[in-house]
Design a protein around this motif. Structure first.
Motif, PDB file in Angstrom:
ATOM      1  N   SER A 296     -69.862  49.636 -95.704  1.00 54.43           N
ATOM      2  CA  SER A 296     -69.158  49.902 -94.243  1.00 54.43           C
ATOM      3  C   SER A 296     -68.789  51.061 -93.970  1.00 54.43           C
ATOM      4  O   SER A 296     -68.612  51.853 -94.912  1.00 54.43           O
ATOM      5  CB  SER A 296     -68.136  48.891 -94.211  1.00 54.43           C
ATOM      6  N   GLY A 297     -68.549  51.429 -92.633  1.00 55.64           N
ATOM      7  CA  GLY A 297     -68.085  52.794 -92.302  1.00 55.64           C
ATOM      8  C   GLY A 297     -66.561  52.664 -91.954  1.00 55.64           C
ATOM      9  O   GLY A 297     -66.004  53.807 -91.473  1.00 55.64           O
ATOM     10  N   ASP A 298     -65.939  51.803 -92.098  1.00 54.76           N
ATOM     11  CA  ASP A 298     -64.659  51.517 -91.790  1.00 54.76           C
ATOM     12  C   ASP A 298     -63.670  51.323 -93.270  1.00 54.76           C
ATOM     13  O   ASP A 298     -64.037  50.571 -94.050  1.00 54.76           O
ATOM     14  CB  ASP A 298     -64.494  50.203 -90.938  1.00 54.76           C
ATOM     15  N   ASN A 299     -62.653  52.108 -93.159  1.00 57.21           N
ATOM     16  CA  ASN A 299     -61.844  52.162 -94.379  1.00 57.21           C
ATOM     17  C   ASN A 299     -61.039  50.772 -94.830  1.00 57.21           C
ATOM     18  O   ASN A 299     -61.067  50.469 -95.818  1.00 57.21           O
ATOM     19  CB  ASN A 299     -60.763  53.312 -94.320  1.00 57.21           C
ATOM     20  N   ASP A 300     -60.585  50.357 -93.772  1.00 57.06           N
ATOM     21  CA  ASP A 300     -60.113  48.925 -93.958  1.00 57.06           C
ATOM     22  C   ASP A 300     -60.903  47.913 -94.506  1.00 57.06           C
ATOM     23  O   ASP A 300     -60.534  46.693 -95.360  1.00 57.06           O
ATOM     24  CB  ASP A 300     -59.366  48.376 -92.699  1.00 57.06           C
ATOM     25  N   ILE A 301     -62.080  47.885 -93.973  1.00 58.36           N
ATOM     26  CA  ILE A 301     -63.226  46.786 -94.516  1.00 58.36           C
ATOM     27  C   ILE A 301     -63.392  47.074 -96.044  1.00 58.36           C
ATOM     28  O   ILE A 301     -63.762  46.681 -96.900  1.00 58.36           O
ATOM     29  CB  ILE A 301     -64.320  46.991 -93.639  1.00 58.36           C
TER      30      ILE A 301
ATOM     31  N   ALA B  54     -64.477  46.960 -83.257  1.00 52.20           N
ATOM     32  CA  ALA B  54     -64.020  48.426 -83.564  1.00 52.20           C
ATOM     33  C   ALA B  54     -64.476  49.032 -84.982  1.00 52.20           C
ATOM     34  O   ALA B  54     -65.093  49.982 -85.293  1.00 52.20           O
ATOM     35  CB  ALA B  54     -62.684  48.690 -83.440  1.00 52.20           C
ATOM     36  N   GLN B  55     -64.184  48.086 -85.879  1.00 55.91           N
ATOM     37  CA  GLN B  55     -64.499  48.243 -87.201  1.00 55.91           C
ATOM     38  C   GLN B  55     -66.144  48.429 -87.559  1.00 55.91           C
ATOM     39  O   GLN B  55     -66.508  49.252 -88.094  1.00 55.91           O
ATOM     40  CB  GLN B  55     -63.938  47.275 -88.225  1.00 55.91           C
ATOM     41  N   PHE B  56     -66.908  47.522 -87.024  1.00 58.52           N
ATOM     42  CA  PHE B  56     -68.320  47.656 -86.829  1.00 58.52           C
ATOM     43  C   PHE B  56     -68.818  48.782 -86.151  1.00 58.52           C
ATOM     44  O   PHE B  56     -69.935  49.393 -86.678  1.00 58.52           O
ATOM     45  CB  PHE B  56     -68.733  46.450 -86.144  1.00 58.52           C
ATOM     46  N   GLU B  57     -68.167  49.221 -85.024  1.00 54.77           N
ATOM     47  CA  GLU B  57     -68.734  50.839 -84.513  1.00 54.77           C
ATOM     48  C   GLU B  57     -68.351  51.744 -85.317  1.00 54.77           C
ATOM     49  O   GLU B  57     -69.087  52.574 -85.129  1.00 54.77           O
ATOM     50  CB  GLU B  57     -67.941  50.751 -83.288  1.00 54.77           C
ATOM     51  N   ASN B  58     -67.521  51.654 -86.464  1.00 51.67           N
ATOM     52  CA  ASN B  58     -67.290  52.620 -87.528  1.00 51.67           C
ATOM     53  C   ASN B  58     -68.569  52.694 -88.159  1.00 51.67           C
ATOM     54  O   ASN B  58     -69.013  53.862 -88.581  1.00 51.67           O
ATOM     55  CB  ASN B  58     -66.009  52.571 -88.215  1.00 51.67           C
ATOM     56  N   THR B  59     -69.223  51.514 -88.627  1.00 53.27           N
ATOM     57  CA  THR B  59     -70.364  51.756 -89.360  1.00 53.27           C
ATOM     58  C   THR B  59     -71.521  52.008 -88.638  1.00 53.27           C
ATOM     59  O   THR B  59     -72.317  52.969 -88.977  1.00 53.27           O
ATOM     60  CB  THR B  59     -70.815  50.305 -89.808  1.00 53.27           C
TER      61      THR B  59
END
Ligand code: SF4
Length: 336
Positions: free
Chosen positions: A156-161, A204-209
């Motif tokens: 994943s490209g998102d730190n929380d995930i 938004a978290q998916f968009e970080n990926t």
């Protein structure tokens, strides 16, 4: 077990070398297991429960196996482990160990096996961003047989995930590793694994990926929609993502991955590449099939009169000019 209760194994089990007889699907390239099991606790993954704790094979046994492969005509080996950077953590200190107190690391193993005569190419997988070290990157740049191809899943490209997945790194750390690789090996090929629709993943978290994939420009990313595995923590969590949303995200990610892969492939056009021939192209038997050092599948056109005897070609490294580039494969003409 008979009453359906959980059973806990408390005796340490060590690998019996004679039960690791590998299956070979090629006469040219071979996989060599170097570490079994995994001590990580990624919340989506069933591997630690089914494969158990890490168990590294001894450097001596690994080298012996590679020498044997070489004597049988194999030219390329891929060292395998679920988390290959963990290699050696469970071994006693040894002569080849350059880690703290003589601990043996995966980098030490690379130096130990690098000079096996007859082996031309060495690859390895799978790397873990939590443990991937600058020393390993230097070794890959320094050792000529180690191919410039890195498979490092980011998931994943998102730190929380990433935190919810218990991966133990941030996207910033991942990006730094890629920068270090590209500093020393600007043309290195990069591949990765990614999961979309992990429980609780927002748009938004998916968009970080998407952003990470866009910024880095991978040669290939193996993508998957999150699928709950019974017995894993994430499978119990609420906030599971709807299948329709997962499949929409997967489609959007795949679209970007293909676009990027196509862009990366274009750089090969007109270039001279060394291709290790592995066999015939099953779909077009007048072509041979092999790979570049960076692991791109390459189909090689040759004159039929030149290819009468497969044995003269398969297992040979030939120079090829790349004439066609697709997202995940190339075609070229034989130069020598
Ligand atoms: S995803 Fe990889 S590192 Fe994480 S637990 Fe599974 S095998 Fe280990």
């Amino acid at each position: 077990m008979a009453q359906g209760c959980q059973v806990l194994a408390i005796d340490t089990a060590y690998i019996e070398e004679d039960i690791t007889k590998p299956r070979r699907q090629s006469t040219v390239t071979a996989w060599v297991n170097v570490i079994y099991g995994c001590n990580e606790t990624c919340t989506y993954c069933i591997v630690p429960s089914v494969r158990g704790r890490e168990q590294s094979r001894s450097p001596g046994h690994i080298r012996q196996e590679i020498e044997h492969l070489s004597s049988q005509g194999y030219r390329e080996i891929t060292l395998l482990g679920q988390n290959i950077d963990a290699y050696g953590r469970d071994l006693p200190p040894g002569d080849i160990g350059q880690g703290v107190g003589g601990k043996i690391t995966f980098t030490d193993l690379l130096y130990h096996i690098h000079d096996v005569p007859g082996i031309e190419r060495i690859r390895f997988a799978t790397s873990h961003p939590r443990y991937f070290s600058p020393r390993l990157i230097h070794a890959c740049a320094e050792l000529p047989k180690v191919c410039e191809h890195f498979h490092i899943p980011f998931q994943s490209g998102d730190n929380d995930i990433l935190k919810a997945m218990a991966r133990g790194y941030t996207h910033e750390r991942y990006r730094r590793i890629i920068e270090q690789i590209r500093d020393l090996m600007p043309d290195a090929a990069l591949s990765a694994d990614a999961i979309v629709g992990f429980p609780g993943e927002t748009e938004a978290q998916f968009e970080n990926t998407l952003r990470l994939v866009d910024d880095i420009g991978f040669d290939i990313v193996n993508t998957a929609a999150y699928s709950p595995r019974p017995g894993t923590p994430a499978a119990q969590w609420e906030q599971q993502i709807r299948e329709t949303d997962k499949s929409d995200r997967l489609q959007r990610l795949n679209h970007l991955v293909n676009q990027k892969a196509m862009g990366r492939s274009q750089r090969y056009l007109g270039r001279r590449e060394e291709i290790l021939l592995e066999g015939r192209n099953p779909k077009q038997p007048e072509q041979f099939m092999g790979r570049t050092r960076a692991n791109r599948i390459t189909f090689v056109d040759v004159q039929s009169s030149e290819t009468e005897h497969d044995a003269d070609w398969i297992g040979k490294t030939v120079a090829v000019e790349i004439t066609e580039a697709r997202a995940f494969s190339l075609t070229g003409q034989l130069l020598s």
